[in-house]
Design a protein around this motif. Structure first.
Motif, mmCIF file in Angstrom:
data_model
loop_
_atom_site.group_PDB
_atom_site.id
_atom_site.type_symbol
_atom_site.label_atom_id
_atom_site.label_comp_id
_atom_site.label_asym_id
_atom_site.label_seq_id
_atom_site.Cartn_x
_atom_site.Cartn_y
_atom_site.Cartn_z
ATOM 1 N N GLY A 114 -12.473 -14.669 3.352
ATOM 2 C CA GLY A 114 -11.217 -14.549 4.047
ATOM 3 C C GLY A 114 -10.030 -14.751 2.979
ATOM 4 N N MET A 157 -7.914 -10.001 -3.190
ATOM 5 C CA MET A 157 -6.966 -8.612 -3.317
ATOM 6 C C MET A 157 -6.425 -8.617 -4.430
ATOM 7 S SD MET A 157 -6.339 -6.291 -1.321
ATOM 8 C CE MET A 157 -5.567 -4.913 -1.961
ATOM 9 N N LYS A 209 -7.897 -1.393 0.244
ATOM 10 C CA LYS A 209 -9.381 -1.383 0.553
ATOM 11 C C LYS A 209 -9.747 -0.333 1.268
ATOM 12 C CE LYS A 209 -8.209 -5.730 2.054
ATOM 13 N NZ LYS A 209 -8.656 -7.190 2.456
ATOM 14 N N LEU A 210 -11.172 0.074 1.376
ATOM 15 C CA LEU A 210 -11.587 1.057 2.234
ATOM 16 C C LEU A 210 -12.031 0.660 3.531
ATOM 17 C CD1 LEU A 210 -14.065 2.254 -0.680
ATOM 18 C CD2 LEU A 210 -11.926 3.241 -0.107
ATOM 19 N N VAL A 211 -12.440 -0.781 3.755
ATOM 20 C CA VAL A 211 -12.940 -1.331 4.945
ATOM 21 C C VAL A 211 -12.335 -2.554 4.957
ATOM 22 C CG1 VAL A 211 -14.950 0.001 5.094
ATOM 23 C CG2 VAL A 211 -14.955 -2.097 3.876
ATOM 24 N N PRO A 212 -12.234 -3.355 6.257
ATOM 25 C CA PRO A 212 -11.445 -4.507 6.430
ATOM 26 C C PRO A 212 -11.933 -5.714 5.443
ATOM 27 C CG PRO A 212 -11.947 -3.570 8.534
ATOM 28 C CD PRO A 212 -12.605 -2.859 7.621
ATOM 29 N N ARG A 213 -13.138 -5.746 5.223
ATOM 30 C CA ARG A 213 -13.457 -7.004 4.283
ATOM 31 C C ARG A 213 -13.728 -6.338 2.750
ATOM 32 N NH1 ARG A 213 -17.134 -9.898 7.035
ATOM 33 N NH2 ARG A 213 -17.702 -10.836 4.932
ATOM 34 N N MET A 214 -13.124 -7.411 1.981
ATOM 35 C CA MET A 214 -13.120 -7.156 0.431
ATOM 36 C C MET A 214 -14.497 -7.072 -0.038
ATOM 37 S SD MET A 214 -11.759 -6.930 -2.228
ATOM 38 C CE MET A 214 -9.973 -7.000 -1.630
ATOM 39 N N LYS A 215 -15.606 -8.021 0.354
ATOM 40 C CA LYS A 215 -17.042 -7.753 0.010
ATOM 41 C C LYS A 215 -17.520 -6.484 0.296
ATOM 42 C CE LYS A 215 -18.840 -11.597 -0.637
ATOM 43 N NZ LYS A 215 -19.196 -12.579 -1.198
ATOM 44 N N SER A 219 -9.887 -14.992 10.185
ATOM 45 C CA SER A 219 -10.538 -14.546 8.671
ATOM 46 C C SER A 219 -11.506 -15.683 8.149
ATOM 47 C CB SER A 219 -9.243 -14.271 7.916
ATOM 48 O OG SER A 219 -8.691 -15.566 7.486
ATOM 49 N N ASP A 258 -14.507 -8.502 10.574
ATOM 50 C CA ASP A 258 -13.755 -7.492 10.104
ATOM 51 C C ASP A 258 -12.411 -7.398 10.675
ATOM 52 O OD1 ASP A 258 -15.795 -6.868 8.474
ATOM 53 O OD2 ASP A 258 -16.346 -5.159 9.323
ATOM 54 N N LEU A 259 -11.176 -7.524 10.102
ATOM 55 C CA LEU A 259 -10.230 -7.657 10.782
ATOM 56 C C LEU A 259 -9.029 -6.456 10.217
ATOM 57 C CD1 LEU A 259 -9.269 -11.584 10.459
ATOM 58 C CD2 LEU A 259 -9.946 -10.314 12.324
ATOM 59 N N ILE A 260 -8.557 -5.948 11.180
ATOM 60 C CA ILE A 260 -7.482 -5.083 11.030
ATOM 61 C C ILE A 260 -6.329 -5.255 11.688
ATOM 62 C CG2 ILE A 260 -6.995 -2.399 11.225
ATOM 63 C CD1 ILE A 260 -10.099 -2.488 11.510
ATOM 64 N N TYR A 285 -4.532 -12.886 3.142
ATOM 65 C CA TYR A 285 -6.109 -12.976 3.858
ATOM 66 C C TYR A 285 -6.880 -11.515 3.630
ATOM 67 C CZ TYR A 285 -3.698 -16.522 6.390
ATOM 68 O OH TYR A 285 -2.951 -17.886 6.451
ATOM 69 N N ASP A 286 -8.201 -11.663 3.972
ATOM 70 C CA ASP A 286 -9.106 -10.527 3.822
ATOM 71 C C ASP A 286 -8.832 -9.516 4.946
ATOM 72 O OD1 ASP A 286 -10.697 -8.863 2.412
ATOM 73 O OD2 ASP A 286 -12.328 -10.215 2.485
ATOM 74 N N VAL A 287 -7.886 -8.887 5.089
ATOM 75 C CA VAL A 287 -7.585 -7.956 6.199
ATOM 76 C C VAL A 287 -7.223 -6.550 6.068
ATOM 77 C CG1 VAL A 287 -6.963 -9.808 7.619
ATOM 78 C CG2 VAL A 287 -5.092 -8.482 6.416
ATOM 79 N N LEU A 288 -7.267 -5.697 6.543
ATOM 80 C CA LEU A 288 -6.837 -4.385 6.354
ATOM 81 C C LEU A 288 -5.647 -3.866 7.262
ATOM 82 C CD1 LEU A 288 -7.840 -1.808 4.625
ATOM 83 C CD2 LEU A 288 -8.710 -0.875 6.744
#
Lengths: 484, 452
Positions: A156, A161, A175-181, B20, B25-27, B43-46
């Motif tokens: 997280g 990014m 990103k294609l999906v929420p998680r970068m990995k 996160s 998986d966060l949107i 944060y790692d979110v979409l």
């Protein structure tokens, strides 16, 4: 500036590089190429100790990782990675001068394909493999690979990014999906899958496995290092056509493939950038075929060469099946324009990017219309989604830096006394990660004649072109290194 | 697990920050692209830009494959519509909505099926309940309850004249004469896991696990005032003040509310006939004095401005008010706050995001998930309550034989209604409740993760 965090990052990248060097070592061992083998062993030891030293130093790194650190890490990573990556060339004495070896590996990692070697067939197989593999690794980006790896890093953290954005080509990276990995894994999954497909198609054309793997890796990264002196020209027309198709495939935004996997075909078909790209390819093939119709015996040959050259230039690969430097000026002019535009955003190709060109054109048209209707408010749309003013502004900044770098590099390398065409095309070919230019750096020639200063400038151009300029530019900015 | 957070306000951002860290998986949906851009950087979110109550936007956010939707926009109506729409699109979806307007609460509970709501929460109400609990038990800075209210972890500060100052933990029991366990100490901003030889100093904040019944004895033996609060001054007349005053007035406490806005005062006066509503500026010291600040039992600062709350609380501290509670909206668990003598701090957004995170962990891990989670020691440690079941390792083994991870402490074992503060020979059995305190920053998803 959080130097320790950056150091840790670079240390990890060097570890990844060591792992990827092992197959090349195995090939050298298997073929009993003593020189290359020793060079690889020495390089692996050097790199490993450097990586361990860096990681040990950065062990207690604390603090934040922000946009600045992201940009600097990406820029530094590529430079450091190349410093170690070129050691096999240099230590095996197959490229005697360090600056030449460095030029060669930067050209490999940035998927440029510009070479300083007059001929490549005498190189040992292990070295040839490493040279081609550098394309494959550089194509999708080694940092993105690191992101795809399971690691103990806390999840997280947003800095990922910054890295994806800095390393993936294109104006608007998402990103294609929420998680970068997961995103990084999907990208690499698609990349590996198409590469394997490419190898299979090449094998059907009855070429040796080694050739097929190296050629496919050169194609996948849209790099362009061949393993034959005449690049792809010596292979059968079937192989050449396979290369054409796969080069074009690797020039497409990888998000499109993901949408295809999700069976979202409609969005792919109506994707404006894809249409722009394919339209450009088709129009160029037709125009060049018409222009060079007298140069070859059969229509098949005309179309094959025209299509191959268009594909190799627009995707910024740089393979060659024929010496396009001998073509009429109109065809060369088209190729020069394609060099500037480049492939789609989010692909492995370089250049200004179709997506950016499209936005730029749309923005220009809107601003012209605004001169006629001064009070009109309108939004630029891509795929029917309005694009904010910020991306448009960014593209203008990018355009200005792009032109600025081309001009400065052109002026500096002109000191070496080659013709204007040579110098300009050399800068454009390196900056856009294509490889061959025109005249003295044309498809049958190479960059070895340039002096050290020019080579350094071209190396920076290649890195700046691959990393979308800014990660390299910030390294030269004084405010980056000032303490806050 | 895929979670959609609709609304990128204060609560939304806190939620994203907390979630996160836990690999979901966060949107994030919001109408403001600039706020979204800054969240994506952090944060790692979409991020999806648009109105979260519209079907189109929800579809873009992938509601059909999501497991949970949390609607925390500033408007109750949008939150409800968002949950209704999303639930209609994906009946398996869990939905959580923030409903702040008390007028809606009744219908939301009565018609939660029609609205498709799995849970509603009201940050202001929660904050008021929390403050009320603190006022009812003066002397503690924070109280967290476990095991249906039978066990608490309480926080208090060691003052210069405290009986515990410069005392080792082993000798503590002779003074307090009741069975408690010190599970964490915060010294100079750092959380420490103490052992028996640990010596307490002035200024330490200690976290003590105790059964609720022993709390009164604990306070008495420490000579901390225990007389019930009789008069409370509340600065600011917002929603929290309303809920709090209602609660306090009902339990017979005299309440004075100071509010600047005349209209708000009039409304409060209508709603709370028993409370004394004063129209004036709470930052005006002479007004506070004329309202009898010096003699009140507790001062609660709930104005909309953090700075003002802190300043008033500091003034209250200089006037030796026995209990001070400060509402902080922005900085939550900030280090600066811990060094200021502003009493207990309450951060509504963190309170409710804590509740939601607990709910999320519960659906993530239906079996073995923590049933209660509280963040203590300024967010540096977590106290979790687990239920021991058949899958739990090391049942019926004495604790001294177990290898437990560093930084993890079993703070309490509840055998049904009997509460045991554990020692080396204590054991836990199937069906028991365990309270575990962890200070190493790792999230515990199940009880078995505490063992090496």
């Amino acid at each position: 500036m959080n130097l320790k965090k950056i150091g840790r990052f670079i240390g990890q990248i060097l570890l990844v590089e060591v792992i990827f060097m092992v197959p090349a070592l195995i090939i050298s061992c298997a073929l009993k190429e003593t020189n290359a083998m020793n060079a690889f062993v020495a390089t692996i030891i050097c790199t490993l100790s450097a990586a361990i030293a860096l990681l040990a130093w950065a062990k207690d790194g604390k603090g934040g990782f922000y946009a600045k650190e992201g940009l600097v890490s990406v820029g530094l990573c590529w430079i450091v990675m190349s410093i170690f990556g070129c050691l096999p060339f240099y230590l095996s004495r197959e490229i005697p001068r360090y600056i030449d070896a460095y030029f060669e590996i930067v050209s490999g990692f940035t998927t440029t394909g510009a070479s300083i070697l007059p001929e490549v067939e005498s190189l040992s197989k292990g070295i040839l493999y490493w040279r081609s593999f550098s394309h494959w690794l550089g194509g999708m980006g080694v940092l993105v690979f690191l992101l795809a790896m399971p690691s103990s890093d806390k999840a997280g953290e947003g800095y990922t990014m910054h890295i994806l954005r800095a390393e993936s080509p294109g104006p608007d990276v998402g990103k294609l999906v929420p998680r970068m990995k997961t995103t990084a894994r999907i990208l690499y999954g698609i990349y590996v899958a198409i590469t394997v497909l490419n190898i299979l198609f090449l094998l059907i054309g009855r070429i040796p496995l080694f050739d097929a793997v190296c050629t496919a890796m050169g194609t996948a990264g849209t790099g362009g290092f061949g393993i034959k002196n005449d690049s792809i020209a010596g292979y059968s027309p079937y192989v050449q056509n396979v290369c054409t198709v796969f080069m074009l495939l690797f020039g497409v935004n990888f998000a499109c493939y993901y949408m295809l996997l999700l069976k979202n075909i409609k969005d792919v078909i109506w994707d404006e950038e894809l249409r722009f790209y394919l339209g450009l390819v088709f129009a160029s093939i037709v125009l060049i075929a018409w222009n060079i119709r007298g140069y070859y015996d059969t229509l098949e040959e005309v179309i094959r060469h025209s299509a191959f050259q268009v594909a190799t230039i627009i995707t910024t690969t740089g393979f060659a099946t024929t010496d396009f430097d001998k073509w009429p000026s109109f065809s060369k002019a088209i190729l020069l324009c394609l060099m500037l535009i480049g492939a789609c955003a989010g692909s492995t190709g370089g250049g200004f990017k179709c997506g950016r060109a499209l936005l730029h054109i749309k923005n220009m048209l809107r601003n012209i219309r605004a001169m006629i209707h001064p009070n009109k408010i309108s939004a630029v749309r891509i795929n029917n989604v309005p694009v904010g003013e910020k991306p448009l502004n960014n593209i203008n900044t990018f355009m200005a830096s792009y032109v600025g770098i081309v001009i400065i590099s052109f002026l500096i390398i002109s000191l070496d006394g080659f013709s204007t065409t040579t110098n300009l095309s050399a800068v454009i070919a390196c900056f856009n990660n294509i490889g061959p230019g025109f005249d003295a750096v044309g498809p049958t020639c190479n960059y070895s004649a340039y002096g050290i200063l020019s080579k350094l400038v071209l190396i920076i151009d290649m890195l700046a072109g691959r990393l979308e300029i800014f990660p390299i530019l910030v390294l030269f900015s004084r405010s980056t290194w000032k303490h806050r | 697990m895929k979670i959609i957070v609709a609304g990128d306000g204060k609560v939304g951002q806190t939620l994203i920050r907390e979630l996160s860290d836990e690999k979901y998986d966060l949107i994030l949906i919001d109408t403001n692209p600039d706020v979204l851009a800054s969240m994506v950087e952090k944060y790692d979110v979409l991020a999806v830009c648009g109105n979260c109550a519209s079907m189109d936007v929800l579809e873009k956010a992938g509601v059909d494959s999501a497991d949970l939707l949390i609607a925390v926009t500033s408007a109750d109506e949008i939150n409800m519509l968002c949950c209704m729409t999303a639930h209609g699109m994906n009946p398996d979806l869990h939905t959580i909505a923030r409903i702040r307007n008390p007028e809606y609460l009744e219908q939301v509970y009565a018609m939660s099926d029609q609205f498709g709501l799995s849970m509603v929460f009201n940050p202001e109400k929660q904050a008021a309940v929390e403050i009320d609990r603190l006022i009812k038990f003066p002397g503690f800075l924070q109280r967290d309850t476990f095991a249906k209210g039978r066990v608490e972890i309480v926080e208090f500060r060691i003052g210069r004249d405290s009986k515990l100052c410069d005392i080792a933990l082993n000798d503590m029991y002779a003074i307090i004469k009741c069975k408690v366990l010190v599970c964490a100490v915060v010294r100079e901003g750092k959380a420490l896991a103490p052992d028996g030889n640990f010596v307490l100093h002035e200024g330490d904040k200690i976290y003590v696990t105790a059964s609720t019944d022993t709390l009164a004895a604990l306070l008495k033996n420490l000579d901390i005032i225990t007389h019930k609060a009789r008069r409370v001054i509340i600065c600011g007349g917002g929603k929290i003040s309303y809920y709090l005053a209602e609660e306090l007035v009902n339990s017979g406490v005299e309440v004075q509310i100071i509010e600047k806005d005349l209209e708000k005062c009039k409304r409060l006066a209508e709603q709370l006939p028993k409370a004394c509503i004063v129209n004036g500026d709470a930052s005006d010291q002479s007004l506070l004095e004329s309202e009898g600040l010096a003699g009140c039992d507790a001062l609660v600062t709930l104005t909309g401005m953090d700075e003002l709350n802190m300043v008033i609380s500091l003034y209250g501290n200089s006037q030796k008010i026995p209990q001070i509670i400060t509402k902080i909206d922005r900085v939550g668990n900030s280090q600066i706050l811990h060094d200021l003598p502003i009493g207990s701090t309450i951060c509504p957004k963190e309170l409710c995001s804590g509740n939601i995170v607990r709910y999320v962990r519960a659906i993530q891990n239906q079996k073995g998930a923590a049933s209660t989670i509280h963040s203590i020691a300024g967010g540096q440690a977590e106290a979790l309550e687990f239920i021991v079941d058949e899958n739990t390792l090391h049942c019926n083994e004495p604790l001294k034989n177990l290898k437990i991870k560093k930084g993890v402490l079993i703070a309490c074992i509840n055998h049904g209604s009997r509460i045991e503060i554990p020692g080396g020979d204590s054991k836990f059995r199937v069906g028991d409740n365990l309270i575990v305190v962890t200070a190493n920053g790792k999230v515990l998803y199940s009880i078995n993760e505490i063992f090496e």
